[in-house]
Motif scaffolding. Structure first.
Motif, short mmCIF file in Angstrom:
data_model
loop_
_atom_site.label_atom_id
_atom_site.label_comp_id
_atom_site.label_asym_id
_atom_site.label_seq_id
_atom_site.Cartn_x
_atom_site.Cartn_y
_atom_site.Cartn_z
N VAL A 52 -2.10 -1.57 7.13
CA VAL A 52 -3.26 -2.93 5.88
C VAL A 52 -4.67 -1.75 6.77
CG1 VAL A 52 -2.78 -5.22 5.86
CG2 VAL A 52 -4.39 -3.50 7.62
N VAL A 59 0.15 -1.37 -0.61
CA VAL A 59 -0.89 -0.39 0.07
C VAL A 59 -0.59 1.34 -0.14
CG1 VAL A 59 -1.98 -0.40 2.47
CG2 VAL A 59 -0.92 -2.36 2.04
N ASP A 114 -3.85 -0.08 -4.00
CA ASP A 114 -3.81 -1.27 -3.34
C ASP A 114 -3.54 -2.95 -4.55
OD1 ASP A 114 -4.37 0.54 -1.06
OD2 ASP A 114 -6.56 -0.09 -0.64
N ALA A 144 0.24 -4.44 10.57
CA ALA A 144 -0.51 -5.22 9.21
C ALA A 144 -1.00 -6.93 9.71
CB ALA A 144 1.07 -6.26 8.86
N GLY A 201 -1.24 2.95 5.50
CA GLY A 201 -3.03 1.96 5.47
C GLY A 201 -3.80 3.37 6.24
N LEU A 219 -1.40 -9.05 6.04
CA LEU A 219 -1.21 -8.68 4.96
C LEU A 219 -0.17 -9.93 3.79
CD1 LEU A 219 -0.35 -6.13 3.44
CD2 LEU A 219 1.46 -5.62 5.15
N THR A 249 -4.91 -6.07 1.87
CA THR A 249 -4.78 -4.93 2.46
C THR A 249 -5.82 -4.12 3.10
OG1 THR A 249 -5.18 -4.66 -0.67
CG2 THR A 249 -3.53 -4.69 0.09
N SER A 250 -7.00 -5.03 2.75
CA SER A 250 -8.57 -4.12 3.81
C SER A 250 -8.78 -4.86 4.21
CB SER A 250 -8.66 -3.20 2.99
OG SER A 250 -8.92 -2.79 1.80
#
Lengths: 72, 552
Positions: B143, B531, B492, B72, B548, B77, B82-83
């Motif tokens: 993620v 996510v 996301d 995470a 992720g 997160l 999320t990325s």
């Protein structure tokens, strides 16, 4: 080593935060043609510059040659 | 039936279009419907009064290793990120031969301030190739990850010990090209390089030994895939940074690739620096180049302890003289009441109140808990001493291992920073997430964007701020189907309170492998984070989801 009129000299210096959160020395140089540039020096190099210039504090850096940055 | 239905949220879709009230339905990890949605779902999230936005994208992180035990990238997160893009600044965990691991660990330790235990205690390092690293991460990540591959490790792989000794020859360059190609095929989002960094021995990192021919050849490979070149320019001298902007522009145009550089920040001692860089970027974009400067949102603090001499004291000759002494001599000088009296006298008649009163004791070291987070002014008052005397006394009592923080010393002028962050060619990033662990918290920059630049200064609208860290970032990096609330996109999504979202106070935690310390900031106002359609964080807690993906 004092500066001659054909090389860049230190105008002044200030403390500023570096990218990594340590205090750095922002040294303003003036070149013989009048151009100015600010270079940021990390702590070890900054203290070395002060020692090389015999500067007890930042005000003692003014007027010295830029070459002091490279001397030990 | 949908998997998830987010109801009655204020949808800020990432395009900068005005927010509107609506629902978001999710099916199989993708956004299935947006607007008024009828139909049932396995999970309904009520978002009345909250914003539902695309998950935030952090384009400059060093989570390469943390992701292996913490998928995470905590607390990223929790902040709605999320990325993440790891692998910046020429350093990545692959490709790397086993016998070169110590070298890379040394570089990470020196440049990003990561403890060696982070690389040796929390996971089994079983891979050498980029594909192997990707496989090691695959089942662990909560993620999304868009990893860069580091130029320094590519050089190490091909050249071995010569990587940071000399330029490459033609054959070596061709082998680097082939290796980069395999990394891009395995999902690398681009290549990172550095013109600045040094390793743990004080040597320039391998990427700094590359001649232009080598970088040009590697960019030709990036051009085959349209992938990113990230670089750390010589940010200590703006003239050199300008020259790098020009070089990146040439590479961008020649190979039709995006490029980005970081850090770029605003310092009052050099007020023309950041505007000059942005002006040059404008010129180069006008020529058709893509050179994205990354600018962080958070101000920069100065921190120090008396364990090492800091330039913070450079205006005070006697302090400089004492703090530059070897440790034993320094301790002796600081124990001398006569010396200390003179040092404090040098601070002026207020005993250092103006210069030091605002310092904050940071914690995470030997500082007693009762003073952590307190201003030196208060501590001095409690001790019945002048601030300068209290700083020395507190340090001496704790083996000098007490860190003090002078907050917001740079990149702090919100008027100036706000207008720069809102500039259409400035890329919001440079968080350094997962790095500089013992120096400052690299988390919460997104919350700070909203609290400082949207709510307090009004430098940009909520919708513009969301676009900067979602759709715009996805577009710059070519992250397909990310960054927007649109049907068909990856789901996301972050649900947050627009009146509350912010970053918490910095605090020290000991959650690194080997009980290592780092500074973090908790999130404020972020309620739910999905996510790829899976709830991964809600109401202050991480879920067990590992949804992720690698994104390109």
């Amino acid at each position: 080593m004092s500066a001659d009129r054909f090389e860049a000299v230190i105008l002044d210096a200030h403390i500023a935060p570096g990218h990594d959160g340590a205090a750095e020395l922002m040294v303003r140089l003036r070149y013989p043609n009048g151009a100015e540039q600010i270079i940021s020096l990390e702590a070890d190099i900054g203290f070395r510059l002060m020692r090389s210039c015999g500067a007890a504090d930042l005000s003692g850096l003014a007027g010295h040659s830029w070459r002091r940055m490279m001397s030990d | 039936m949908f998997d998830v239905l987010i109801k009655n949220g204020s949808i800020v879709d990432g395009s900068a279009a005005p927010a509107y009230i609506g629902d978001i339905a999710i099916k199989d990890g993708r956004i299935a419907k947006v607007g008024r949605v009828d139909g049932s779902a396995r999970r309904v999230i009520e978002a009345d009064g909250k914003v539902a936005a695309p998950g935030f994208i952090d384009p400059h992180t060093h989570f390469d290793v943390q992701l292996l035990w913490d998928g995470a990238a905590r607390p990223a997160l929790a902040h709605g990120v999320t990325s993440v893009v790891p692998g910046n600044c020429s350093l990545s965990l692959a490709p790397l031969k086993a016998h070169d691991r110590a070298k890379l660990i040394g570089m990470f330790q020196q440049i990003e301030e990561m403890p060696p235990e982070a690389f040796t205690q929390a996971f089994a390092w079983t891979w050498e190739t980029f594909d192997g690293y990707r496989e090691a991460l695959r089942s662990r990540i909560s993620v999304n990850v868009a990893p860069l591959v580091g130029h320094s490790v590519i050089r190490l792989w091909v050249m071995g010990d010569a990587a940071n000794q000399r330029a490459a020859n033609r054959d070596e360059i061709e082998r680097m090209q082939a290796l980069l190609r395999t990394c891009l095929e395995a999902g690398a989002v681009g290549l990172s390089t550095s013109f600045v960094d040094i390793d743990d021995r004080g040597w320039p990192v391998p990427s700094r030994f590359a001649e232009f021919e080598e970088l040009d050849a590697l960019c030709a490979v990036l051009g085959e895939y349209g992938r990113m070149l990230q670089c750390v320019p010589e940010f200590y001298a703006m003239d050199l940074t300008i020259a790098r902007i020009d070089q990146l522009a040439e590479l961008s145009i020649r190979h039709n690739i995006p490029t980005t550089f970081s850090p770029l920040f605003d310092i009052s001692a050099a007020p023309n620096n950041a505007p000059r860089a942005i002006a040059r970027v404008e010129e180069q974009f006008a020529r058709g180049a893509r050179v994205w400067p990354q600018m962080q949102t958070r101000p920069i603090d100065i921190s120090f302890s008396l364990l090492r001499p800091s330039l913070f004291f450079a205006r005070l000759p006697r302090w400089v003289q004492v703090l530059r002494l070897p440790l034993e001599a320094r301790l002796a000088a600081l124990r001398s009441s006569d010396t200390v009296a003179k040092m404090v006298a040098d601070l002026g008649p207020d005993g250092g109140e103006a210069m030091m009163g605002g310092l904050i004791v940071r914690g995470g070291d030997a500082a007693p808990d009762e003073v952590v987070g307190h201003r030196l002014s208060e501590i001095a008052r409690d001790r019945g001493e002048a601030p300068g005397m209290a700083l020395i006394g507190l340090s001496l009592e704790n083996g000098l291992d007490v860190a003090f923080l002078s907050a917001s010393m740079g990149h702090e002028d919100a008027e100036r920073i706000g207008s720069m962050l809102a500039h259409p060619l400035v890329h919001i990033g440079a968080s350094d997430g997962g790095a500089h662990l013992a120096s400052f918290a690299t988390y919460g920059d997104t919350g700070y964007l909203f609290s400082e630049f949207v709510r307090r200064k009004g430098a940009m609208s909520l919708e513009q701020a969301v676009r900067k860290i979602t759709a715009e970032t996805a577009d710059i990096w070519g992250l397909k189907d990310r960054g927007r609330i649109e049907v068909g996109r990856h789901a996301d999504i972050v649900v947050f309170d627009p009146d509350l979202i912010a970053r918490g106070e910095e605090r020290a935690v000991f959650d690194m492998p080997g009980d290592g310390m780092r500074y973090v900031r908790d999130s404020i106002g972020v309620e739910t984070v999905l996510v790829n359609g899976v709830v991964s964080y809600e109401h202050g807690a991480y879920t067990d989801a590992r949804a992720g993906q690698f994104c390109l």
